[in-house]
Design a protein around this motif. Structure first.
Motif: not given
Length: 441
Positions: A286-303
């Motif tokens: 919801r905060d990033n409708p186009a996606g956070v970018g390929f391979g970036r899920f682990p670095s964002y999920i902590g937030s």
């Protein structure tokens, strides 16, 4: 024959790649990458007896998936740059294994060669299952459940046991379908039944609850298709039969729901953590409708959760969070076309062709198994698990093409030798008397 042997190498090599030194030191390329290049370069021209090439059923959704991944990588580099070489290597690894579908879709093998490659794939799955069973017996995995006793066979250690379970669960329906529906091949049916036993036990020692569920669902669907009464009897007997399973397996199933200190039922940590991660992933999207970018899920999920650095444990959630709606649409479209491929196999062959009907049913439920395996994990981008699945897709579509070509191609009788030719070449009538058509008077 040489090309068939070359095509057989990846089928054996991919699931067992941890047993083989893979590094080449050439710009991130490994043996599998180089082998794919060799296969592509050695692809021969179409043989006259082969059907004309046609666009593959999976081509369009796979190209859309590749495009969504590239767009996701550009988003990642623009918003949270990482190590470019690492990002490109991860993208290459994701795209590489689905390319095997194209290689085997256009493998130029005849029907006998295609059957042999399909049979080899099942043998490789059974051998991998035997390795897991042997390891489970050696480590006494059946006596009680322990995370350290989880088995993954040729796929690695306990941390990847869920993915190993998905691999075995994907190939189990093919063996079950062959054992149930093919008649007149007693020895091969017995081999299939033995393979079923091996894969079922291999799934048990992975202690992967999602794989338990996948195996039960796909087998039940095949039984419903073949023996409705038997399926009903098994359903009735299933609950008391749980007590007959090894102690470690029953412990693993029962621990999904536990009682807390005050006696209230609650999910175990592994299950509960997934729901927390998925909830955080939805807020991330919801905060990033186009996606956070390929391979970036682990670095964002902590937030967005308490699980910093974790995987999504759901491929559909992961694609939505990293590549946005385009990535999820590509995944769902691909699943639909995979099911369409199973329907195509069934329609391309004669209704009385038990082999083709069994392959269609088994492959369709292998697709269901793959889809279910990515609901509680993200094995879709794991090459060791998925490589042979993509090879299976290519071989199944090639098999369907050959069957359809055999059914629709008219049998053309050789043209008779005319009287004029006979008059000019009198020996023609003696060499091939059936072709000589005398002049009517």
């Amino acid at each position: 024959m040489f090309r068939r042997a070359l095509l057989a190498i990846p089928i054996v090599l991919m699931p067992n790649s941890l047993h083989v030194p893979f590094d080449t030191g050439l710009a991130g390329l490994n043996v599998a990458n180089l082998l794919l290049i060799v296969l592509l370069l050695s692809m021969p021209a179409r043989r006259p007896d082969m059907p004309p090439p046609a666009p593959g059923i999976l081509r369009a959704p796979l190209l859309l998936l590749f495009a969504s991944l590239v767009i996701g990588l550009l988003i990642a580099l623009a918003t949270r740059p990482g190590t470019l070489v690492t990002d490109l290597t991860d993208l290459k690894n994701f795209i590489f294994y689905p390319l095997l579908y194209f290689v085997y879709r256009h493998c130029r093998q005849d029907l006998a060669g295609t059957r042999q490659l399909l049979a080899l794939m099942l043998v490789v799955a059974i051998v991998a299952g035997l390795e897991s069973v042997g390891e489970g017996i050696a480590r006494d995995s059946f006596s009680s459940f322990d995370d350290s006793k989880r088995i993954a066979g040729p796929f690695g250690g306990a941390r990847v046991s869920n993915r190993a379970g998905v691999f075995f669960a994907m190939f189990l329906p093919l063996l079950v379908a062959f054992a149930l529906f093919v008649r007149g091949r007693r020895i091969w049916r017995l081999i299939a039944i033995a393979g079923i036993v091996v894969l079922v036990v291999a799934i048990m020692v992975t202690f992967s609850r999602q794989s338990y569920l996948i195996a039960v669902v796909t087998t039940a669907l095949l039984l419903l298709r073949r023996h409705l009464l038997l399926a009903g009897l098994l359903a009735v007997a299933m609950v008391p039969a749980i007590s007959l399973l090894p102690e470690g397996v029953t412990q693993r199933v029962v621990e999904t729901q536990q009682l807390n200190e005050i006696g209230e039922a609650e999910l175990d940590v592994s299950t509960a953590s997934r729901f927390d991660i998925w909830d955080g992933a939805m807020r991330m999207w919801r905060d990033n409708p186009a996606g956070v970018g390929f391979g970036r899920f682990p670095s964002y999920i902590g937030s967005y959760s308490d699980y910093e650095g974790y995987d999504a444990h759901n491929m559909y959630v992961l694609m939505l969070a990293e590549c946005g709606p385009l990535g999820l649409i590509a995944m769902l479209w691909l699943l639909w076309r995979l099911l369409k491929l199973a329907i195509t196999v069934r329609r391309s062959s004669d209704p009385d062709d038990r082999e083709s009907q069994a392959l269609a049913l088994g492959f369709g439920l292998a697709v269901v198994a793959m889809a279910m395996g990515n609901l509680y994990g993200s094995s879709f981008n794991e090459g060791l698990v998925m490589a042979n699945f993509w090879i299976l897709c290519g071989l199944v579509e090639h098999y369907a093409t050959l069957k359809r070509h055999a059914r629709t191609s008219p049998v053309v009788a050789p043209a008779p030798v005319t009287d004029a030719i006979y008059q000019r070449f009198p020996m023609a009538g003696q060499i091939a008397p059936g072709l000589y058509r005398p002049q009517e008077k």
